[in-house]
Enzyme design. Structure first.
Site, short mmCIF file in Angstrom:
data_model
loop_
_atom_site.label_atom_id
_atom_site.label_comp_id
_atom_site.label_asym_id
_atom_site.label_seq_id
_atom_site.Cartn_x
_atom_site.Cartn_y
_atom_site.Cartn_z
N HIS A 179 9.69 -9.59 5.40
CA HIS A 179 9.42 -7.98 4.84
C HIS A 179 10.39 -7.74 6.31
O HIS A 179 10.52 -7.51 7.26
CB HIS A 179 7.77 -8.00 5.62
CG HIS A 179 7.23 -5.81 5.26
ND1 HIS A 179 7.38 -5.26 5.78
CD2 HIS A 179 6.63 -6.08 3.87
CE1 HIS A 179 6.92 -3.69 5.34
NE2 HIS A 179 6.42 -5.35 3.67
N PHE A 218 7.90 1.97 -0.88
CA PHE A 218 8.57 2.68 0.83
C PHE A 218 9.59 3.52 0.60
O PHE A 218 10.36 3.66 1.32
CB PHE A 218 9.85 1.32 -0.03
CG PHE A 218 9.39 -0.34 0.28
CD1 PHE A 218 9.08 -0.81 2.10
CD2 PHE A 218 9.28 -1.23 -0.18
CE1 PHE A 218 8.48 -2.05 2.15
CE2 PHE A 218 9.18 -2.27 -0.14
CZ PHE A 218 8.37 -2.73 0.95
N TYR A 228 2.10 4.56 1.44
CA TYR A 228 1.78 5.63 3.11
C TYR A 228 0.49 6.74 3.15
O TYR A 228 0.05 6.80 1.78
CB TYR A 228 3.45 6.48 3.15
CG TYR A 228 4.84 5.47 3.29
CD1 TYR A 228 4.53 4.57 4.28
CD2 TYR A 228 5.39 5.65 2.66
CE1 TYR A 228 6.00 3.51 4.23
CE2 TYR A 228 6.62 5.31 2.02
CZ TYR A 228 7.08 4.06 2.96
OH TYR A 228 8.14 3.26 3.38
N ASP A 253 0.70 -1.40 0.08
CA ASP A 253 0.01 -0.31 0.37
C ASP A 253 0.41 1.33 0.30
O ASP A 253 2.35 1.20 0.54
CB ASP A 253 -0.39 -0.49 1.16
CG ASP A 253 -2.39 -0.13 0.89
OD1 ASP A 253 -2.39 -0.93 -0.30
OD2 ASP A 253 -3.17 -0.15 2.21
#
Length: 220
Positions: free
Chosen positions: A187, A78, A67, A65
């Site tokens: 992750h 990221f 931010y 997703d």
């Protein structure tokens, strides 16, 4: 449907833009931007594709997703804008980069410099409501980005796919490991990084593979 996106991607995804689900997705997203606070800014929805044309893709990093905090999302997974504090996952990515290649963490978390070298920073969902993680999941973006991954896996060879966490690994199930390098690990989030992301050395593995296949390595 006329979608404003880099020309190589536009040609490769033209059939997808005509499908009913994409029309429904577009109507939903347009209404959301008109009535709510949505990230990233509308002009940056396809920033990952515009910064990294299809012809130049060498590496794919898959996020989930955007931010959902003010000023953070810039259309690259990221990544955050220059003046924004680095989120925890990105801090851990930079920690692993330093451990792997002895590259000191940069002053900001804007990853446009990676995208400009052929790193496609792809979120599975390209939009999100402010302060509501996952709010645009299940609306059609996942179908669209599944097709993006399939196009890359089928039309190109010797790509590197970094699949961090179970979500990314499931989404990357269509990738043929004999045609591409698939790097799987936990992750980089604080909850998972110590379970296999730290020590996975994805950046050096990527550059060795690119060089072995006659490509210029990424200047991380």
């Amino acid at each position: 449907m006329d979608v404003r996106i880099e020309s190589g991607w536009k040609q490769a995804l033209q059939q997808e833009f005509q499908k009913p689900y994409f029309h429904q997705l577009t109507d939903f997203v347009r209404k959301e931007y008109n009535t709510r606070r949505i990230f990233p800014p509308a002009k940056q929805i396809f920033n990952a594709f515009d910064r990294c044309p299809l012809s130049k893709v060498k590496v794919v990093i898959l996020g989930q997703d955007p931010y959902h905090g003010p000023g953070q999302a810039n259309g690259l997974c990221f990544s955050v804008n220059d003046s924004i504090a680095k989120p925890p996952s990105l801090i851990n990515i930079f920690k692993e980069l330093e451990a792997d290649l002895e590259i000191s963490p940069p002053s900001n978390g804007n990853l446009e410099r990676w995208a400009d070298q052929g790193v496609l920073l792809l979120n599975a969902t390209l939009t999100v409501r402010a302060h509501q993680a996952g709010s645009h999941q299940g609306k059609g973006w996942e179908d669209f980005t599944d097709t993006v991954i399939q196009v890359l896996a089928e039309q190109k060879s010797n790509l590197v796919f970094m699949l961090w966490g179970s979500y990314a690994q499931k989404k990357g199930a269509v990738i043929d490991g004999s045609q591409h390098l698939i790097i799987k690990s936990a992750h980089p989030s604080p909850l998972a990084a110590h379970r296999g992301f730290f020590g996975s050395r994805p950046f050096s593995k990527t550059n060795r593979y690119l060089q072995a296949n006659g490509q210029v390595p990424i200047n991380w």
